[in-house]
Design a protein around this motif. Structure first.
Motif, short mmCIF file in Angstrom:
data_model
loop_
_atom_site.label_atom_id
_atom_site.label_comp_id
_atom_site.label_asym_id
_atom_site.label_seq_id
_atom_site.Cartn_x
_atom_site.Cartn_y
_atom_site.Cartn_z
N ILE A 1 4.79 -15.91 59.19
CA ILE A 1 6.11 -15.38 59.52
C ILE A 1 7.04 -16.55 59.83
CG2 ILE A 1 7.42 -13.98 61.15
CD1 ILE A 1 5.67 -12.34 59.26
N THR A 2 8.11 -16.68 59.05
CA THR A 2 9.05 -17.78 59.31
C THR A 2 9.81 -17.56 60.61
OG1 THR A 2 10.78 -16.71 57.97
CG2 THR A 2 9.34 -18.33 56.86
N HIS A 3 10.08 -16.29 60.95
CA HIS A 3 10.70 -15.98 62.24
C HIS A 3 10.69 -14.47 62.41
CE1 HIS A 3 13.94 -15.57 59.32
NE2 HIS A 3 14.61 -14.85 60.20
N ILE A 4 10.86 -14.04 63.65
CA ILE A 4 10.73 -12.60 63.96
C ILE A 4 12.09 -11.91 63.88
CG2 ILE A 4 9.95 -10.90 65.65
CD1 ILE A 4 7.98 -12.93 66.69
N HIS A 5 12.51 -11.61 62.67
CA HIS A 5 13.62 -10.71 62.39
C HIS A 5 13.09 -9.60 61.50
CE1 HIS A 5 17.35 -13.44 63.33
NE2 HIS A 5 16.91 -12.79 64.38
N THR A 6 13.75 -8.46 61.55
CA THR A 6 13.22 -7.26 60.91
C THR A 6 13.01 -7.40 59.41
OG1 THR A 6 14.37 -6.01 62.60
CG2 THR A 6 13.54 -4.77 60.72
N ASP A 7 13.88 -8.16 58.73
CA ASP A 7 13.74 -8.30 57.29
C ASP A 7 12.64 -9.29 56.90
OD1 ASP A 7 15.46 -10.12 58.54
OD2 ASP A 7 16.46 -10.65 56.68
N HIS A 8 11.91 -9.78 57.89
CA HIS A 8 10.77 -10.65 57.64
C HIS A 8 9.48 -10.06 58.20
CE1 HIS A 8 13.40 -14.04 56.41
NE2 HIS A 8 14.25 -13.35 57.14
N THR A 9 9.61 -9.18 59.18
CA THR A 9 8.43 -8.58 59.83
C THR A 9 8.33 -7.07 59.63
OG1 THR A 9 9.64 -8.34 61.92
CG2 THR A 9 8.39 -10.37 61.60
N GLY A 10 9.39 -6.44 59.12
CA GLY A 10 9.36 -4.99 58.98
C GLY A 10 8.24 -4.49 58.10
#
Length: 326
Positions: free
Chosen positions: A141-150
């Motif tokens: 995960i590059t960072h915890i934003h919804t369009d990366h972790t959703g």
């Protein structure tokens, strides 16, 4: 790439109609023309590895509301040079790294969290290349934003039941503590959505955190670049004498932020730091001629950055190939 496919498809349809019918009857024309896409992927080798860009779909972005440090007219001037106007369509790209022992996802798209028709196509894109969700061994995960972790979850359950999730330690600490919304003024929705996505894996003991300069998997090293989020991470993947770097959300809008990297976006936790990271990153990657992958550049989001002088940069997509052979 998608545009090319669309044009080829349209040409084929036109030829078919010309051959099979004497005229294009009015009743045959759709009442409303629309974009019709299929699942998208693009694979290429990196040493002994197979890298695949996967489309999770696109979403419209109103740059007048989102960009910071620019005027509407300045934004319009830069967009016009690229034959664009606001709102622009932002790609949501994820990436697959396959070796003999690992099937690794870099980010997971938005899943169901952006609503119907906005993202959520990652599992279909994986299926189109014959990869099942339970075959994914690791997720970076590059960072915890919804369009990366959703895309980590489906109906509240892990979408990738056999995967270990790797994330920068500062991001996990920040986003899984909802009190940070009040302390920093950052939108509460990011913390709520983090609990529903990566929080599910954390409770199951399936999350591993990392710091600066760690080797988390064979041939994969990390670096932390706080600004967009506290634990925004890059992953550099190396095989034989070849390497590429997955740079996360250092860049959102190519037409604006390459020529003017000082322009930031409301999604940045610390906009000034995000701008500094962007300028340093672009300069370094351009100097090293490093192949990079970015989640929000037009699909497949893989290519090179070139310095243009006076603090300006340009983007050059990876050469497209669609043939047999090496």
């Amino acid at each position: 790439m998608t545009t090319m496919r669309s044009l080829l498809f349209a040409s084929a349809v036109a030829l078919s109609v010309a051959v099979s019918a004497p005229a294009f009857a009015a009743s045959d024309v759709p009442a409303v023309a629309s974009y019709q896409q299929v699942t998208d992927s693009y694979s290429f080798p990196l040493g002994d590895l197979r890298i695949t860009a996967l489309s999770d779909g696109t979403v419209p972005q109103d740059l007048y509301k989102l960009l910071i440090g620019t005027s509407h007219s300045h934004t319009d001037q830069m967009l016009d040079k690229e034959f664009l106007e606001s709102p622009v369509e932002a790609s949501i790209n994820a990436f697959l790294v396959q070796s003999s022992n690992h099937t690794i996802l870099v980010d997971t798209g938005s899943g169901d969290l952006f609503g119907p028709g906005n993202g959520g196509k990652l599992l279909d894109s994986l299926a189109s290349i014959g990869v099942k969700a339970d075959e994914v061994t690791d997720i970076l995960i590059t960072h915890i934003h919804t369009d990366h972790t959703g895309g980590l979850v489906r109906n509240g359950q892990p979408a990738f039941p056999n995967a270990t999730v790797f994330v920068g330690a500062p991001d996990l600490k920040f986003f899984l503590d909802p009190s940070n919304a009040r302390k920093t003024g950052y939108a509460e929705q990011y913390f709520d959505e983090a609990a529903k996505t990566i929080g599910v894996y954390e409770k199951l003991g399936k999350v591993k955190t990392f710091g600066e300069g760690e080797t988390i998997l064979p041939g994969i090293t990390t670096s932390l670049h706080p600004g967009h989020t506290p634990g925004s991470a890059f992953f550099t993947v190396t095989s034989k004498d070849q390497s590429m770097t997955f740079i996360g959300d250092v860049i959102h809008v190519a037409a604006v932020q390459f020529p003017d990297p000082d322009v930031t976006i409301v999604y940045d936790v610390k906009p000034e730091d995000a701008a500094s990271v962007r300028k340093e990153t672009f300069s370094d990657l351009a100097k090293r001629r490093e192949l990079v992958a970015a989640p929000h550049l037009p699909f497949p989001g893989v290519g090179y950055i070139r310095a243009e002088g006076a603090g300006s940069f340009s983007w050059h997509p990876l050469e497209y190939r669609n043939r047999a052979g090496q």
